[in-house]
Motif scaffolding. Sequence first.
Motif, short mmCIF file in Angstrom:
data_model
loop_
_atom_site.label_atom_id
_atom_site.label_comp_id
_atom_site.label_asym_id
_atom_site.label_seq_id
_atom_site.Cartn_x
_atom_site.Cartn_y
_atom_site.Cartn_z
N GLY A 277 0.80 -1.21 0.00
CA GLY A 277 0.00 0.00 0.00
C GLY A 277 0.84 1.27 0.00
N GLU A 278 2.01 1.20 -0.68
CA GLU A 278 2.94 2.33 -0.69
C GLU A 278 3.18 2.82 -2.12
N THR A 279 3.73 4.03 -2.22
CA THR A 279 3.93 4.67 -3.52
C THR A 279 5.41 4.94 -3.79
N LEU A 280 5.70 5.28 -5.05
CA LEU A 280 7.08 5.42 -5.50
C LEU A 280 7.24 6.64 -6.40
N ALA A 281 8.39 7.31 -6.25
CA ALA A 281 8.79 8.39 -7.16
C ALA A 281 10.23 8.15 -7.58
N VAL A 282 10.66 8.81 -8.66
CA VAL A 282 12.03 8.66 -9.14
C VAL A 282 12.66 10.03 -9.35
N ALA A 283 13.98 10.07 -9.23
CA ALA A 283 14.77 11.26 -9.56
C ALA A 283 15.93 10.79 -10.40
N GLU A 284 16.03 11.24 -11.65
CA GLU A 284 17.00 10.68 -12.58
C GLU A 284 17.83 11.75 -13.25
N SER A 285 19.11 11.42 -13.40
CA SER A 285 19.99 12.28 -14.17
C SER A 285 20.47 11.53 -15.40
N CYS A 286 21.45 10.65 -15.27
CA CYS A 286 22.03 10.03 -16.48
C CYS A 286 21.07 9.10 -17.21
N THR A 287 20.06 8.55 -16.51
CA THR A 287 19.10 7.67 -17.17
C THR A 287 17.97 8.42 -17.85
N ALA A 288 17.85 9.71 -17.60
CA ALA A 288 16.91 10.59 -18.34
C ALA A 288 15.50 10.04 -18.44
N GLY A 289 14.99 9.49 -17.35
CA GLY A 289 13.63 8.97 -17.35
C GLY A 289 13.53 7.49 -17.64
N GLY A 290 14.66 6.81 -17.76
CA GLY A 290 14.64 5.38 -18.07
C GLY A 290 13.98 4.54 -16.99
N VAL A 291 14.22 4.87 -15.74
CA VAL A 291 13.60 4.13 -14.64
C VAL A 291 12.09 4.36 -14.67
N GLY A 292 11.70 5.61 -14.85
CA GLY A 292 10.27 5.93 -14.94
C GLY A 292 9.61 5.25 -16.12
N ALA A 293 10.30 5.20 -17.25
CA ALA A 293 9.75 4.55 -18.45
C ALA A 293 9.53 3.06 -18.21
N ALA A 294 10.49 2.41 -17.54
CA ALA A 294 10.36 0.98 -17.23
C ALA A 294 9.15 0.73 -16.33
N LEU A 295 8.97 1.59 -15.35
CA LEU A 295 7.81 1.46 -14.46
C LEU A 295 6.51 1.74 -15.21
N GLY A 296 6.50 2.79 -16.00
CA GLY A 296 5.30 3.17 -16.74
C GLY A 296 4.89 2.19 -17.81
N ALA A 297 5.82 1.33 -18.24
CA ALA A 297 5.50 0.33 -19.25
C ALA A 297 4.64 -0.81 -18.70
N VAL A 298 4.56 -0.90 -17.38
CA VAL A 298 3.77 -1.96 -16.74
C VAL A 298 2.32 -1.50 -16.60
N PRO A 299 1.36 -2.23 -17.15
CA PRO A 299 -0.04 -1.83 -17.02
C PRO A 299 -0.45 -1.65 -15.56
N GLY A 300 -1.16 -0.59 -15.28
CA GLY A 300 -1.63 -0.34 -13.92
C GLY A 300 -0.61 0.30 -13.01
N ALA A 301 0.50 0.77 -13.58
CA ALA A 301 1.57 1.33 -12.75
C ALA A 301 1.14 2.57 -11.99
N SER A 302 0.17 3.29 -12.53
CA SER A 302 -0.17 4.60 -11.97
C SER A 302 -0.75 4.55 -10.57
N ASP A 303 -1.19 3.39 -10.12
CA ASP A 303 -1.71 3.33 -8.75
C ASP A 303 -0.60 3.28 -7.72
N VAL A 304 0.64 3.09 -8.20
CA VAL A 304 1.80 3.01 -7.30
C VAL A 304 2.85 4.05 -7.65
N PHE A 305 3.16 4.16 -8.92
CA PHE A 305 4.18 5.09 -9.40
C PHE A 305 3.54 6.45 -9.65
N ILE A 306 3.90 7.44 -8.81
CA ILE A 306 3.18 8.71 -8.88
C ILE A 306 3.92 9.80 -9.65
#
Length: 418
Positions: A277-306
């Motif tokens: 029941g917890e949420t997640l955020a990312v802060a990226e420099s050299c990956t330029a959103g790569g971690v966020g993109a990997a998370l966002g590629a999973v259906p239903g990610a928005s209920d956890v990845f904010i």
Amino acid sequence: MNNNKQSQIEVLCIGTELLLGNIVNGNARWLAEELARLGIPHFRQTVVGDNKERLTEVVLEASKRCRVLICTGGLGPTPDDLTTETLAAAFGAPLEERSEVLADIKAKLTAKGRPMAASNCKQALLPMGAAVLSNPLGTAPGMIWSPLPNFSLLTFPGVPAEMQAMWEQTAVPWLQQQGLTSGIFRSRLLRFWGVAESSLAEQVAPFLEQQNPTVAPYAGRGEVKLRITAWADNAENADGLIAPVEKELRAIGGSNCFGADSDSLASVVLAALRQRGETLAVAESCTAGGVGAALGAVPGASDVFIGGVIAYANQIKQALLGVPADTLASHGAVSEAVALAMAEGARRCTGADWAVAVTGIAGPGGGSAEKPVGLVYFAVSGPSVSFSFMRQYGASRGREWIRGLSVGDALDQLRLAL
């Protein structure tokens, strides 16, 4: 399973664009999986360009080896679509225009508001004696043809959706009628991160020698996979062969085994957070959103990845993530202290329970003796834990390799923390 000609199936993919690398040969993979699902072993895949002579040579060679040759590609109306006429010529069969095929093509084009061009008539030509393999989604029909005793050709267009529909509608029933389906193959793919392929292969060496189920290692960018494949008379028995082997391999892999089949590091992390029941955020420099993109590629990610922040410039790190100016000045943007400050800042500005941060030098420039290309710092910050770690990937494999490994390592360390 026997290896005589009666049981052998080969796949032939036709198209110069495949040889040039313009498109990925997804049809071969899809057909291989379908054949395995039906319990039909196949022993060879071939790719040939749009060339009459080479296509003829490949087909005649295959006719001596296999019972069925499945062909994809080259069935359209354009001049480089040579499959049907080349196959007919290879076995000395005259082409004949099929009136029912011509009528079907005309009706489909009319429904789309397109006039029927003379080139479309080419698609209505089939070798004498060939059965039409109808195309419910397009105009190019395939065929089922037996030009020689104990040798049949099945042809499909290269468009994946059309090929797949034709396969399910016509080809599968035909294969079953021919008695080519026997038993079933089942596979389980175990996924590992944080262990080298050579090391894992050494640990599981005894399993690599067994026959049913078989175990085979595969390595990608940072990820290692072990595929367990069993053959049995039905799915339940095949799964029963796989289960004890999977249990032992998971025990050997320990925490490095993060999932199976379609699992990804991102999907496993999201599932763990969702369970808590917890949420997640990312802060990226050299990956330029790569971690966020990997998370966002999973259906239903928005209920956890904010959400998250891509913070290349120091002023963005300061203004949005609250990284202190003196921390940046004394440690530099690529440092343990800044990675921690980025993760904590991401939690603070988004209100997430957890945050992961990445900052590094992906290259090819920007490195120094003190901080070379491939140096990456990470941080994970959560409700009761906050830690950082460093990786030195080296510069030899290039920017995208470094960025890809960074995404994987960030998610993997978060997974272990959870």
